[in-house]
Design an enzyme around this catalytic site. Structure first.
Site, PDB file in Angstrom:
ATOM      1  N   ARG A  36      62.468  71.326 114.752  1.00 11.77           N
ATOM      2  CA  ARG A  36      63.069  70.491 115.796  1.00 11.77           C
ATOM      3  C   ARG A  36      61.979  69.599 116.362  1.00 11.77           C
ATOM      4  O   ARG A  36      60.832  70.022 116.547  1.00 11.77           O
ATOM      5  CB  ARG A  36      63.685  71.352 116.907  1.00 11.77           C
ATOM      6  CG  ARG A  36      64.951  72.087 116.502  1.00 11.77           C
ATOM      7  CD  ARG A  36      66.117  71.141 116.277  1.00 11.77           C
ATOM      8  NE  ARG A  36      67.295  71.841 115.785  1.00 11.77           N
ATOM      9  CZ  ARG A  36      67.609  71.982 114.506  1.00 11.77           C
ATOM     10  NH1 ARG A  36      66.807  71.481 113.575  1.00 11.77           N
ATOM     11  NH2 ARG A  36      68.710  72.608 114.155  1.00 11.77           N
ATOM     12  N   GLU A  81      65.119  61.946 119.017  1.00 12.68           N
ATOM     13  CA  GLU A  81      65.929  61.490 117.892  1.00 12.68           C
ATOM     14  C   GLU A  81      67.279  60.921 118.344  1.00 12.68           C
ATOM     15  O   GLU A  81      67.931  61.529 119.197  1.00 12.68           O
ATOM     16  CB  GLU A  81      66.148  62.709 116.983  1.00 12.68           C
ATOM     17  CG  GLU A  81      66.583  62.436 115.583  1.00 12.68           C
ATOM     18  CD  GLU A  81      66.551  63.713 114.753  1.00 12.68           C
ATOM     19  OE1 GLU A  81      67.608  64.054 114.188  1.00 12.68           O
ATOM     20  OE2 GLU A  81      65.497  64.369 114.688  1.00 12.68           O
ATOM     21  N   HIS A 129      65.721  63.090 109.239  1.00 12.69           N
ATOM     22  CA  HIS A 129      66.397  64.380 109.433  1.00 12.69           C
ATOM     23  C   HIS A 129      67.260  64.737 108.219  1.00 12.69           C
ATOM     24  O   HIS A 129      68.477  64.925 108.321  1.00 12.69           O
ATOM     25  CB  HIS A 129      67.242  64.370 110.712  1.00 12.69           C
ATOM     26  CG  HIS A 129      67.492  65.746 111.257  1.00 12.69           C
ATOM     27  ND1 HIS A 129      67.629  66.004 112.594  1.00 12.69           N
ATOM     28  CD2 HIS A 129      67.627  66.950 110.637  1.00 12.69           C
ATOM     29  CE1 HIS A 129      67.853  67.305 112.785  1.00 12.69           C
ATOM     30  NE2 HIS A 129      67.851  67.897 111.600  1.00 12.69           N
TER      31      HIS A 129
END
Length: 333
Positions: free
Chosen positions: A245, A274, A292
């Site tokens: 993360r 993000e 991602h």
């Protein structure tokens, strides 16, 4: 009027999920690929559904849950198509009697593949050298042209030795790497031997590793786990890999560490804010960035989608969903 439960699918997901959902419910779905409903739009659409099929980019907070719990019909369960679930206020969901599930296990190897791919790409400067070649700047072989870091025999430090961390260690064994790890709890001697892992303190891992790969969950405790103090402990030739993360790393501190040469490089698949990226990272040729895509194989994303759908199906059938995060709520049904 149909007595089937109503299901809301918040984003366009692999086709394999829909027949499972349609077998027991009426599906309303976001059919526009790449379109993410805003929080307000999702909050407008969700009340009145029995089930919610969502993703990490959907914020399911206390206000959202309380609104859905008060509607008719009330929300019974949320299936998150992800292994992480920090986008959902699970404590509030539990208080309101709303079941929550995730999709662990199915993305382990795919994510580990991407993490090791980032390690190789960053160490050997593959994206940087490709851009150089495509720009027409390659005029012939040179003894110092794009010399990178040695991977074979190097030391890899793994922070978080769960499924994906262990899968990363398996890949490292093929490169004869020395693998250190730090985890909330130490693995058994059998597991350490199986994955050729050596347990060390957090600080020792930072000091000794040539490559550091993050595989821990994102929690309050791991927020900015890697910041200025940690970068100061790393080798100047260290390379940091993150497929966990984004907010596990203090991204501004990372930028400073890269600018000053405290560490050599980074390979990132996730970002603190993000989809926004620190502008300085975008300008750094020696940093490898991916949007991602850790679990982005067709097979894995389809498995994630069907796993999430089958969690809802199990609940509807009165069974215990295989990946339920708060089983206590089943006593409230």
């Amino acid at each position: 009027m149909s007595d089937k439960p109503k299901i809301l699918v918040t984003q366009k997901v692999p086709d394999a999920a829909y027949p499972i959902l349609e077998s027991f419910g009426i599906v309303e779905a976001n059919e526009e690929e790449g379109v993410i409903w805003s929080y307000d739009e999702l909050l407008h659409r969700a009340p009145g559904h029995d089930y919610l099929f969502c993703l990490l980019t959907d914020t399911i907070d206390a206000r959202f849950l309380e609104t859905c719990a008060a509607a008719n019909p009330r929300l019974k369960m949320i299936a998150n198509m992800a292994v992480g679930f920090n986008n959902i206020d699970v404590a509030t969901a539990t208080r309101l009697g709303i079941a929550v599930s995730n999709t662990p296990g199915v993305l382990t190897d795919t994510t580990a593949d991407l993490a090791f791919g980032l390690l190789l790409a960053t160490a050997r400067r593959i994206p940087e050298s490709e851009r150089f070649l495509r720009a027409g700047r390659f005029t012939g072989w040179g003894p110092l042209l794009f010399c990178g870091a040695e991977v074979y025999g190097a030391t890899l430090g793994i922070i978080g030795a769960g499924r994906i961390g262990q899968a990363m260690a398996r890949r490292a064994s093929g490169f004869n790497m020395r693998v250190l790890y730090h985890n909330r709890s130490r693995l058994s001697a059998e597991e350490e031997q199986r994955y050729n892992l050596t347990f060390v303190s957090f600080e020792e891992l930072l000091k000794e590793s040539d490559f550091i790969s993050l595989h821990c969950p994102y929690t309050q405790e791991t927020h900015h786990l890697i910041g200025e103090r940690e970068f100061a402990l790393m080798k100047p030739e260290a390379i940091l890999i993150n497929t966990a993360r984004g907010a596990i790393i203090d991204e501004k501190a990372l930028v400073r560490a890269l600018q000053t040469g405290q560490i050599a490089s980074a390979g990132l698949d996730v970002f603190e804010n993000e989809p926004a990226i620190e502008p300085e990272l975008l300008q750094m040729e020696h940093v490898v960035l991916a949007p991602h895509i850790g679990s982005a194989s067709l097979k894995t994303r389809s498995l994630m989608a069907t796993t999430a759908a089958n969690n809802l199906l199990a609940f509807q059938k009165g069974e215990v969903p295989p990946n339920i995060l708060n089983p206590d709520v089943l006593d409230q049904q």
